[in-house]
Design a protein around this motif. Sequence first.
Motif, short mmCIF file in Angstrom:
data_model
loop_
_atom_site.label_atom_id
_atom_site.label_comp_id
_atom_site.label_asym_id
_atom_site.label_seq_id
_atom_site.Cartn_x
_atom_site.Cartn_y
_atom_site.Cartn_z
N THR A 32 -16.97 -71.33 -37.53
CA THR A 32 -16.95 -72.45 -36.62
C THR A 32 -15.50 -72.85 -36.34
O THR A 32 -14.70 -72.99 -37.28
N ARG A 73 -18.90 -76.54 -44.86
CA ARG A 73 -17.48 -76.84 -44.98
C ARG A 73 -17.07 -77.04 -46.44
O ARG A 73 -17.92 -77.19 -47.33
N SER A 99 -27.19 -71.90 -44.78
CA SER A 99 -26.54 -73.13 -45.22
C SER A 99 -27.50 -74.13 -45.85
O SER A 99 -27.05 -75.05 -46.55
N ARG A 129 -21.59 -71.35 -47.01
CA ARG A 129 -20.34 -71.88 -46.45
C ARG A 129 -19.22 -70.84 -46.55
O ARG A 129 -18.05 -71.18 -46.71
N GLY A 164 -17.78 -73.03 -42.07
CA GLY A 164 -18.84 -73.54 -41.20
C GLY A 164 -20.22 -73.04 -41.56
O GLY A 164 -20.41 -72.22 -42.46
N GLN A 165 -21.21 -73.55 -40.85
CA GLN A 165 -22.60 -73.26 -41.15
C GLN A 165 -22.95 -71.80 -40.87
O GLN A 165 -22.37 -71.15 -40.00
N VAL A 205 -14.59 -83.82 -43.97
CA VAL A 205 -15.92 -83.48 -44.46
C VAL A 205 -16.38 -84.65 -45.33
O VAL A 205 -15.57 -85.40 -45.86
N GLY A 224 -26.74 -77.72 -45.43
CA GLY A 224 -25.35 -78.07 -45.72
C GLY A 224 -24.49 -77.95 -44.48
O GLY A 224 -24.89 -77.39 -43.46
N ASP A 225 -23.25 -78.48 -44.57
CA ASP A 225 -22.37 -78.45 -43.40
C ASP A 225 -21.52 -77.19 -43.35
O ASP A 225 -20.81 -76.95 -42.36
#
Length: 493
Positions: A27, A127, A121, A93, A116-117, A163, A124-125
Amino acid sequence: MKSESPILFDNSYLRLGEEFSRRQLPTVVQDPQLIHINYPLANYLGIDSAWLASDASLQALAGNTTLPGSDPIATVYAGHQFGSWNPQLGDGRAILLGEVVASDGKRFDLQLKGSGQTPFSRMGDGRSPLGPVLREYLVSEAMATLGVATTRSLAAVTTGERVFREGALPGAILTRVASSHIRVGTFQFFAARDNTEAVKKLADHVLQRHYPEALDAANPYLSLLQQVIERQAKLIAQWQGIGFIHGVMNTDNMLICGETVDYGPCAFMDTYHPETVYSSIDHHGRYAYHNQPAIAHWNLAWFAQSLMPLLDTDEERALQLAQQAIKTFMPACNGHYQQLLANKLGLREASEQSATLAAELLQLMSTEKLDFTLTFRRLADLADPAAGPGVEALLQLPASLDSWRQRWQDLVAQQNLAAAEIQALMYRHNPALIPRNHLVEEAIFKATYDQDFSYFERLLEVSAKPFDYVPELAKYATPPTPEQVVRQTFCGT
Protein backbone atom coordinates in the motif's frame (compact mmCIF):
# COMPACT_ATOMS: atom_id res chain seq x y z
CA MET A 1 11.92 -3.44 -23.49
CA LYS A 2 12.14 -3.89 -19.72
CA SER A 3 14.35 -1.47 -17.78
CA GLU A 4 17.19 -2.98 -15.80
CA SER A 5 16.44 -3.32 -12.09
CA PRO A 6 18.92 -2.24 -9.39
CA ILE A 7 17.98 -5.49 -7.62
CA LEU A 8 18.15 -8.69 -9.63
CA PHE A 9 15.18 -10.78 -8.58
CA ASP A 10 14.70 -14.52 -9.15
CA ASN A 11 11.39 -15.58 -7.59
CA SER A 12 11.44 -19.34 -7.14
CA TYR A 13 8.76 -19.49 -4.41
CA LEU A 14 6.25 -17.73 -6.62
CA ARG A 15 6.75 -20.43 -9.22
CA LEU A 16 5.39 -23.07 -6.83
CA GLY A 17 1.88 -21.97 -7.75
CA GLU A 18 -1.06 -19.86 -6.63
CA GLU A 19 -2.02 -22.08 -3.70
CA PHE A 20 1.14 -21.02 -1.83
CA SER A 21 0.67 -17.26 -2.05
CA ARG A 22 -1.40 -14.38 -3.36
CA ARG A 23 -0.10 -11.55 -5.50
CA GLN A 24 -0.35 -8.33 -3.50
CA LEU A 25 1.19 -4.90 -4.02
CA PRO A 26 2.26 -2.88 -0.97
CA THR A 27 0.00 0.00 0.00
CA VAL A 28 1.36 3.42 -0.98
CA VAL A 29 2.40 5.64 1.96
CA GLN A 30 2.27 9.42 2.18
CA ASP A 31 5.73 10.69 3.07
CA PRO A 32 8.44 8.04 3.50
CA GLN A 33 11.69 9.07 5.20
CA LEU A 34 14.80 6.96 5.57
CA ILE A 35 15.81 5.74 9.02
CA HIS A 36 18.72 3.44 8.21
CA ILE A 37 20.25 1.29 5.47
CA ASN A 38 22.46 -1.71 6.13
CA TYR A 39 25.09 -1.06 3.46
CA PRO A 40 27.36 -4.06 4.24
CA LEU A 41 24.38 -6.42 3.89
CA ALA A 42 23.27 -4.65 0.72
CA ASN A 43 26.76 -5.07 -0.77
CA TYR A 44 26.69 -8.79 0.02
CA LEU A 45 23.32 -9.07 -1.72
CA GLY A 46 24.66 -7.27 -4.79
CA ILE A 47 22.49 -4.16 -4.33
CA ASP A 48 24.15 -0.98 -5.60
CA SER A 49 25.02 1.47 -2.80
CA ALA A 50 24.61 4.52 -5.01
CA TRP A 51 21.07 3.50 -5.88
CA LEU A 52 20.27 2.86 -2.21
CA ALA A 53 21.12 6.48 -1.44
CA SER A 54 18.59 7.73 -4.02
CA ASP A 55 14.95 8.75 -3.71
CA ALA A 56 14.07 5.90 -6.07
CA SER A 57 15.39 3.47 -3.45
CA LEU A 58 13.39 5.18 -0.71
CA GLN A 59 10.18 4.85 -2.71
CA ALA A 60 10.85 1.14 -3.34
CA LEU A 61 11.70 0.45 0.32
CA ALA A 62 8.45 2.19 1.32
CA GLY A 63 6.45 0.07 -1.11
CA ASN A 64 5.45 3.06 -3.24
CA THR A 65 7.05 1.68 -6.40
CA THR A 66 7.62 -1.84 -7.68
CA LEU A 67 11.02 -2.60 -9.17
CA PRO A 68 11.37 -4.52 -12.44
CA GLY A 69 11.60 -8.23 -11.69
CA SER A 70 9.81 -7.91 -8.36
CA ASP A 71 6.49 -9.74 -8.20
CA PRO A 72 5.13 -9.00 -4.70
CA ILE A 73 3.22 -11.72 -2.86
CA ALA A 74 1.77 -12.52 0.54
CA THR A 75 2.41 -16.13 1.53
CA VAL A 76 -0.11 -18.41 3.18
CA TYR A 77 0.45 -20.56 6.27
CA ALA A 78 -1.31 -21.85 9.37
CA GLY A 79 0.00 -22.43 12.88
CA HIS A 80 -0.37 -23.15 16.55
CA GLN A 81 -0.43 -19.85 18.43
CA PHE A 82 0.16 -20.28 22.16
CA GLY A 83 -0.84 -23.90 21.64
CA SER A 84 -4.15 -23.15 19.90
CA TRP A 85 -4.62 -24.22 16.28
CA ASN A 86 -5.37 -21.56 13.71
CA PRO A 87 -5.93 -23.14 10.28
CA GLN A 88 -5.66 -19.88 8.31
CA LEU A 89 -2.92 -17.36 8.94
CA GLY A 90 -0.52 -15.94 6.35
CA ASP A 91 1.41 -12.72 5.84
CA GLY A 92 -0.97 -10.23 7.40
CA ARG A 93 1.37 -7.24 7.37
CA ALA A 94 4.29 -8.39 5.25
CA ILE A 95 4.80 -8.62 1.50
CA LEU A 96 7.56 -10.63 -0.16
CA LEU A 97 9.08 -8.50 -2.92
CA GLY A 98 11.07 -11.36 -4.37
CA GLU A 99 14.32 -13.29 -4.01
CA VAL A 100 17.90 -12.31 -4.71
CA VAL A 101 21.01 -14.45 -5.09
CA ALA A 102 24.01 -13.16 -3.12
CA SER A 103 27.62 -13.07 -4.26
CA ASP A 104 28.27 -16.51 -2.76
CA GLY A 105 25.29 -18.09 -4.53
CA LYS A 106 22.97 -18.18 -1.51
CA ARG A 107 19.34 -17.22 -2.09
CA PHE A 108 17.48 -14.71 0.11
CA ASP A 109 13.98 -13.30 0.41
CA LEU A 110 13.43 -9.54 0.47
CA GLN A 111 10.29 -8.73 2.42
CA LEU A 112 8.59 -5.50 3.43
CA LYS A 113 7.13 -5.72 6.94
CA GLY A 114 4.39 -3.22 7.78
CA SER A 115 3.58 -2.58 4.12
CA GLY A 116 -0.22 -2.70 4.29
CA GLN A 117 -3.13 -5.09 4.18
CA THR A 118 -3.04 -8.43 2.41
CA PRO A 119 -5.68 -11.13 1.85
CA PHE A 120 -4.46 -12.62 5.16
CA SER A 121 -4.67 -9.51 7.36
CA ARG A 122 -7.65 -10.86 9.33
CA MET A 123 -9.17 -7.43 10.09
CA GLY A 124 -5.72 -5.92 10.83
CA ASP A 125 -4.40 -2.76 9.19
CA GLY A 126 -1.27 -4.44 7.84
CA ARG A 127 0.87 -1.67 9.28
CA SER A 128 3.61 -1.52 11.88
CA PRO A 129 4.32 1.17 14.45
CA LEU A 130 7.84 2.55 14.49
CA GLY A 131 8.78 0.78 17.74
CA PRO A 132 8.60 -2.83 16.54
CA VAL A 133 10.56 -1.92 13.40
CA LEU A 134 13.38 -0.41 15.45
CA ARG A 135 13.34 -3.33 17.89
CA GLU A 136 13.60 -5.91 15.11
CA TYR A 137 16.36 -3.97 13.37
CA LEU A 138 18.41 -3.68 16.55
CA VAL A 139 17.93 -7.19 17.86
CA SER A 140 18.19 -9.09 14.58
CA GLU A 141 21.44 -7.34 13.69
CA ALA A 142 22.79 -7.94 17.20
CA MET A 143 21.97 -11.63 16.85
CA ALA A 144 23.90 -11.73 13.59
CA THR A 145 27.01 -10.25 15.21
CA LEU A 146 26.65 -12.76 18.06
CA GLY A 147 26.84 -15.57 15.51
CA VAL A 148 23.22 -16.69 15.85
CA ALA A 149 21.31 -17.79 12.75
CA THR A 150 18.82 -15.02 12.08
CA THR A 151 16.85 -13.02 9.58
CA ARG A 152 18.50 -9.69 8.88
CA SER A 153 17.44 -6.07 8.50
CA LEU A 154 18.32 -4.32 5.24
CA ALA A 155 16.52 -1.02 5.74
CA ALA A 156 13.95 0.87 7.79
CA VAL A 157 11.80 3.82 6.76
CA THR A 158 9.06 5.87 8.34
CA THR A 159 5.80 6.22 6.41
CA GLY A 160 4.66 9.72 7.32
CA GLU A 161 1.41 8.16 8.54
CA ARG A 162 -0.03 7.20 11.90
CA VAL A 163 -1.05 3.74 13.01
CA PHE A 164 -3.36 3.14 15.93
CA ARG A 165 -2.53 0.73 18.74
CA GLU A 166 -2.72 1.97 22.34
CA GLY A 167 -2.75 5.39 20.72
CA ALA A 168 -1.66 7.11 17.52
CA LEU A 169 1.92 6.12 16.70
CA PRO A 170 4.23 6.87 13.77
CA GLY A 171 4.28 4.12 11.16
CA ALA A 172 7.35 2.42 9.71
CA ILE A 173 8.36 -0.34 7.33
CA LEU A 174 11.23 -2.81 7.74
CA THR A 175 12.95 -4.50 4.82
CA ARG A 176 13.69 -7.97 6.14
CA VAL A 177 16.12 -10.46 4.61
CA ALA A 178 15.75 -14.20 5.20
CA SER A 179 17.12 -17.36 3.64
CA SER A 180 13.40 -18.01 3.21
CA HIS A 181 10.18 -17.36 5.07
CA ILE A 182 8.95 -20.98 4.86
CA ARG A 183 7.65 -21.95 8.29
CA VAL A 184 6.54 -25.04 10.14
CA GLY A 185 3.11 -23.43 9.77
CA THR A 186 3.50 -23.40 5.99
CA PHE A 187 3.69 -27.18 5.99
CA GLN A 188 0.87 -27.38 8.53
CA PHE A 189 -1.43 -25.36 6.28
CA PHE A 190 -1.36 -27.98 3.54
CA ALA A 191 -1.05 -31.04 5.79
CA ALA A 192 -4.21 -30.01 7.67
CA ARG A 193 -6.05 -30.00 4.35
CA ASP A 194 -4.69 -33.44 3.41
CA ASN A 195 -3.01 -31.80 0.42
CA THR A 196 -0.10 -34.22 0.21
CA GLU A 197 0.78 -33.04 -3.28
CA ALA A 198 1.35 -29.49 -1.99
CA VAL A 199 3.32 -30.79 1.02
CA LYS A 200 5.55 -32.72 -1.38
CA LYS A 201 6.00 -29.74 -3.67
CA LEU A 202 6.93 -27.57 -0.69
CA ALA A 203 9.30 -30.20 0.71
CA ASP A 204 11.01 -30.60 -2.67
CA HIS A 205 11.46 -26.83 -2.85
CA VAL A 206 12.98 -26.75 0.64
CA LEU A 207 15.31 -29.63 -0.19
CA GLN A 208 16.59 -27.85 -3.28
CA ARG A 209 16.88 -24.48 -1.55
CA HIS A 210 18.15 -25.31 1.93
CA TYR A 211 19.19 -28.96 2.21
CA PRO A 212 20.47 -30.11 -1.22
CA GLU A 213 22.75 -32.69 0.40
CA ALA A 214 19.63 -34.53 1.60
CA LEU A 215 18.60 -35.20 -1.99
CA ASP A 216 21.17 -37.99 -2.16
CA ALA A 217 19.88 -39.72 0.98
CA ALA A 218 18.01 -43.03 0.78
CA ASN A 219 14.97 -41.22 2.20
CA PRO A 220 15.34 -37.50 1.35
CA TYR A 221 12.25 -36.45 3.34
CA LEU A 222 13.47 -38.22 6.47
CA SER A 223 16.85 -36.58 5.98
CA LEU A 224 15.07 -33.23 5.63
CA LEU A 225 13.32 -33.78 8.95
CA GLN A 226 16.55 -34.82 10.64
CA GLN A 227 18.47 -31.81 9.36
CA VAL A 228 15.75 -29.34 10.32
CA ILE A 229 15.77 -30.86 13.81
CA GLU A 230 19.55 -30.47 14.02
CA ARG A 231 19.48 -26.83 12.92
CA GLN A 232 16.77 -25.99 15.42
CA ALA A 233 18.64 -27.80 18.18
CA LYS A 234 21.69 -25.63 17.54
CA LEU A 235 19.61 -22.47 17.25
CA ILE A 236 17.73 -22.92 20.52
CA ALA A 237 20.96 -23.80 22.32
CA GLN A 238 22.41 -20.53 21.05
CA TRP A 239 19.40 -18.62 22.38
CA GLN A 240 19.83 -20.22 25.78
CA GLY A 241 23.54 -19.53 25.75
CA ILE A 242 23.11 -15.76 25.39
CA GLY A 243 19.99 -15.38 27.53
CA PHE A 244 17.72 -14.56 24.61
CA ILE A 245 13.96 -14.92 25.01
CA HIS A 246 11.95 -15.00 21.78
CA GLY A 247 8.53 -14.47 23.29
CA VAL A 248 6.26 -15.93 20.59
CA MET A 249 7.49 -19.38 19.60
CA ASN A 250 4.36 -20.26 17.65
CA THR A 251 4.74 -22.82 14.87
CA ASP A 252 4.28 -20.02 12.33
CA ASN A 253 7.34 -18.32 13.84
CA MET A 254 9.72 -21.25 13.31
CA LEU A 255 11.54 -21.13 9.99
CA ILE A 256 12.48 -24.35 8.24
CA CYS A 257 15.83 -22.83 7.26
CA GLY A 258 16.77 -22.57 10.95
CA GLU A 259 16.91 -18.78 11.32
CA THR A 260 15.43 -16.72 14.14
CA VAL A 261 12.41 -14.78 12.88
CA ASP A 262 9.72 -12.38 14.12
CA TYR A 263 11.34 -10.24 16.78
CA GLY A 264 8.16 -9.12 18.48
CA PRO A 265 8.08 -9.29 22.30
CA CYS A 266 11.68 -10.50 22.49
CA ALA A 267 14.47 -9.45 24.84
CA PHE A 268 17.83 -10.42 26.29
CA MET A 269 17.53 -11.41 29.92
CA ASP A 270 19.07 -9.09 32.53
CA THR A 271 18.83 -10.74 35.96
CA TYR A 272 19.04 -14.48 35.49
CA HIS A 273 15.90 -16.41 36.27
CA PRO A 274 14.82 -19.44 34.25
CA GLU A 275 11.12 -18.48 34.37
CA THR A 276 11.67 -15.03 32.84
CA VAL A 277 8.92 -13.93 30.43
CA TYR A 278 8.73 -10.66 28.49
CA SER A 279 5.77 -11.01 26.17
CA SER A 280 2.79 -8.99 27.33
CA ILE A 281 0.40 -11.68 26.07
CA ASP A 282 2.21 -14.73 27.52
CA HIS A 283 0.15 -14.82 30.70
CA HIS A 284 1.06 -18.39 31.69
CA GLY A 285 4.76 -18.44 30.82
CA ARG A 286 4.42 -20.83 27.89
CA TYR A 287 7.38 -19.18 26.16
CA ALA A 288 9.50 -18.50 29.24
CA TYR A 289 13.27 -18.78 28.90
CA HIS A 290 13.52 -22.28 30.38
CA ASN A 291 10.62 -23.57 28.24
CA GLN A 292 12.17 -22.69 24.88
CA PRO A 293 13.77 -26.10 24.18
CA ALA A 294 10.56 -27.96 25.04
CA ILE A 295 8.48 -25.64 22.86
CA ALA A 296 10.86 -26.09 19.93
CA HIS A 297 10.52 -29.86 20.41
CA TRP A 298 6.72 -29.50 20.38
CA ASN A 299 6.78 -27.37 17.23
CA LEU A 300 9.04 -29.84 15.44
CA ALA A 301 6.67 -32.67 16.28
CA TRP A 302 4.04 -30.84 14.20
CA PHE A 303 6.52 -30.47 11.36
CA ALA A 304 7.21 -34.21 11.54
CA GLN A 305 3.50 -34.94 11.47
CA SER A 306 3.12 -32.78 8.36
CA LEU A 307 5.84 -34.78 6.60
CA MET A 308 4.54 -38.23 7.57
CA PRO A 309 2.86 -39.04 4.20
CA LEU A 310 6.26 -38.47 2.57
CA LEU A 311 8.30 -40.50 5.07
CA ASP A 312 6.75 -43.84 4.17
CA THR A 313 3.65 -45.14 2.41
CA ASP A 314 2.95 -47.33 5.44
CA GLU A 315 1.39 -45.10 8.12
CA GLU A 316 2.75 -47.09 11.05
CA ARG A 317 6.25 -47.06 9.62
CA ALA A 318 5.99 -43.33 8.86
CA LEU A 319 4.94 -42.66 12.45
CA GLN A 320 7.84 -44.71 13.77
CA LEU A 321 10.34 -42.81 11.62
CA ALA A 322 8.90 -39.46 12.69
CA GLN A 323 9.00 -40.39 16.37
CA GLN A 324 12.57 -41.66 16.15
CA ALA A 325 13.67 -38.41 14.53
CA ILE A 326 11.88 -36.18 17.04
CA LYS A 327 13.44 -38.07 19.96
CA THR A 328 16.85 -36.81 18.85
CA PHE A 329 16.00 -33.14 19.36
CA MET A 330 16.37 -32.78 23.14
CA PRO A 331 19.69 -34.68 23.35
CA ALA A 332 21.03 -32.67 20.40
CA CYS A 333 19.88 -29.36 21.83
CA ASN A 334 21.33 -30.18 25.25
CA GLY A 335 24.57 -31.31 23.64
CA HIS A 336 24.98 -28.00 21.83
CA TYR A 337 23.99 -26.10 24.96
CA GLN A 338 26.45 -27.92 27.20
CA GLN A 339 29.25 -27.29 24.71
CA LEU A 340 28.38 -23.60 24.68
CA LEU A 341 28.34 -23.48 28.48
CA ALA A 342 31.71 -25.23 28.59
CA ASN A 343 33.18 -22.68 26.17
CA LYS A 344 31.65 -19.83 28.19
CA LEU A 345 33.52 -21.22 31.20
CA GLY A 346 36.82 -21.48 29.34
CA LEU A 347 36.62 -25.22 28.72
CA ARG A 348 37.28 -26.58 25.26
CA GLU A 349 35.16 -29.70 25.67
CA ALA A 350 31.94 -30.35 27.54
CA SER A 351 31.94 -33.06 30.19
CA GLU A 352 29.91 -34.23 33.16
CA GLN A 353 32.08 -32.00 35.34
CA SER A 354 31.50 -28.93 33.19
CA ALA A 355 27.74 -29.61 33.07
CA THR A 356 27.58 -29.90 36.86
CA LEU A 357 29.66 -26.78 37.30
CA ALA A 358 27.48 -24.81 34.89
CA ALA A 359 24.26 -25.96 36.56
CA GLU A 360 25.61 -24.91 39.96
CA LEU A 361 26.61 -21.51 38.60
CA LEU A 362 23.17 -20.89 37.11
CA GLN A 363 21.53 -21.81 40.39
CA LEU A 364 23.79 -19.39 42.26
CA MET A 365 23.06 -16.69 39.68
CA SER A 366 19.33 -17.18 40.19
CA THR A 367 19.63 -17.13 43.98
CA GLU A 368 21.84 -14.04 43.99
CA LYS A 369 19.87 -12.30 41.22
CA LEU A 370 22.97 -11.79 39.12
CA ASP A 371 23.00 -10.36 35.63
CA PHE A 372 23.27 -13.13 33.02
CA THR A 373 25.57 -11.40 30.54
CA LEU A 374 27.85 -9.64 33.03
CA THR A 375 28.37 -12.69 35.26
CA PHE A 376 29.86 -14.73 32.43
CA ARG A 377 31.82 -11.75 31.14
CA ARG A 378 33.25 -11.09 34.62
CA LEU A 379 34.40 -14.70 34.83
CA ALA A 380 36.13 -14.21 31.49
CA ASP A 381 37.95 -11.21 32.96
CA LEU A 382 39.10 -13.36 35.87
CA ALA A 383 40.57 -16.01 33.56
CA ASP A 384 43.57 -13.72 33.03
CA PRO A 385 43.72 -10.89 35.58
CA ALA A 386 46.77 -9.49 33.78
CA ALA A 387 44.60 -8.50 30.82
CA GLY A 388 43.16 -5.03 30.25
CA PRO A 389 40.13 -3.42 31.92
CA GLY A 390 37.03 -5.53 32.25
CA VAL A 391 33.56 -5.20 33.70
CA GLU A 392 34.62 -5.33 37.37
CA ALA A 393 33.23 -1.83 37.98
CA LEU A 394 29.82 -3.01 36.74
CA LEU A 395 29.59 -6.32 38.59
CA GLN A 396 31.26 -7.70 41.69
CA LEU A 397 30.75 -11.42 42.19
CA PRO A 398 29.36 -12.16 45.66
CA ALA A 399 31.24 -14.20 48.28
CA SER A 400 28.71 -17.00 47.81
CA LEU A 401 30.50 -17.82 44.54
CA ASP A 402 33.94 -18.19 46.13
CA SER A 403 33.78 -21.96 46.58
CA TRP A 404 32.35 -22.41 43.09
CA ARG A 405 35.07 -20.18 41.60
CA GLN A 406 37.78 -22.30 43.15
CA ARG A 407 36.34 -25.50 41.67
CA TRP A 408 35.92 -23.75 38.31
CA GLN A 409 39.52 -22.57 38.30
CA ASP A 410 40.74 -26.05 39.25
CA LEU A 411 38.84 -27.62 36.35
CA VAL A 412 40.03 -25.00 33.86
CA ALA A 413 43.63 -25.48 35.03
CA GLN A 414 43.49 -29.18 34.13
CA GLN A 415 43.57 -28.21 30.43
CA ASN A 416 47.16 -26.96 30.72
CA LEU A 417 46.37 -23.91 28.60
CA ALA A 418 47.82 -20.44 29.00
CA ALA A 419 45.61 -17.98 30.85
CA ALA A 420 45.46 -15.72 27.80
CA GLU A 421 44.28 -18.63 25.64
CA ILE A 422 41.54 -19.52 28.11
CA GLN A 423 40.43 -15.91 28.31
CA ALA A 424 40.36 -15.57 24.54
CA LEU A 425 38.06 -18.61 24.35
CA MET A 426 35.77 -17.10 26.98
CA TYR A 427 35.70 -13.67 25.38
CA ARG A 428 34.64 -15.25 22.08
CA HIS A 429 31.58 -16.76 23.78
CA ASN A 430 30.69 -14.11 26.37
CA PRO A 431 29.55 -10.75 24.98
CA ALA A 432 29.70 -7.65 27.11
CA LEU A 433 27.43 -5.55 24.92
CA ILE A 434 23.91 -6.61 23.99
CA PRO A 435 20.91 -4.42 23.08
CA ARG A 436 19.52 -4.40 26.60
CA ASN A 437 15.80 -4.04 26.81
CA HIS A 438 15.80 -0.70 28.64
CA LEU A 439 18.17 0.77 26.04
CA VAL A 440 16.03 -0.53 23.19
CA GLU A 441 12.98 1.03 24.81
CA GLU A 442 14.88 4.30 25.31
CA ALA A 443 15.81 4.36 21.61
CA ILE A 444 12.21 3.62 20.62
CA PHE A 445 10.83 6.33 22.93
CA LYS A 446 13.23 8.99 21.65
CA ALA A 447 12.48 8.13 18.02
CA THR A 448 8.72 7.90 18.54
CA TYR A 449 8.11 11.02 20.59
CA ASP A 450 11.13 13.26 19.87
CA GLN A 451 11.95 12.15 16.30
CA ASP A 452 15.49 11.61 17.62
CA PHE A 453 17.09 8.56 16.02
CA SER A 454 20.56 9.15 17.50
CA TYR A 455 19.89 6.71 20.37
CA PHE A 456 18.92 4.03 17.85
CA GLU A 457 21.99 4.70 15.72
CA ARG A 458 24.36 4.60 18.68
CA LEU A 459 22.88 1.40 20.10
CA LEU A 460 23.10 -0.20 16.67
CA GLU A 461 26.74 0.85 16.41
CA VAL A 462 27.66 -0.46 19.85
CA SER A 463 25.83 -3.76 19.36
CA ALA A 464 27.81 -4.40 16.17
CA LYS A 465 30.88 -5.24 18.30
CA PRO A 466 29.40 -7.16 21.24
CA PHE A 467 32.66 -8.74 22.41
CA ASP A 468 34.77 -5.56 22.42
CA TYR A 469 34.40 -3.84 25.77
CA VAL A 470 36.08 -0.65 26.96
CA PRO A 471 35.05 1.34 30.04
CA GLU A 472 33.78 4.19 27.87
CA LEU A 473 30.93 1.87 26.83
CA ALA A 474 29.83 1.18 30.41
CA LYS A 475 26.36 2.62 29.79
CA TYR A 476 25.66 -0.10 27.21
CA ALA A 477 26.87 -2.93 29.42
CA THR A 478 25.24 -1.80 32.66
CA PRO A 479 22.03 -3.59 33.75
CA PRO A 480 18.94 -1.44 34.26
CA THR A 481 18.23 0.25 37.56
CA PRO A 482 14.96 -0.83 39.22
CA GLU A 483 13.10 2.08 37.65
CA GLN A 484 14.55 1.29 34.21
CA VAL A 485 13.49 -2.36 34.16
CA VAL A 486 11.19 -3.22 31.24
CA ARG A 487 8.95 -6.05 32.31
CA GLN A 488 6.82 -6.44 29.19
CA THR A 489 7.32 -6.06 25.46
CA PHE A 490 4.70 -5.96 22.71
CA CYS A 491 4.25 -7.31 19.18
CA GLY A 492 2.85 -4.10 17.69
CA THR A 493 0.13 -5.92 15.73
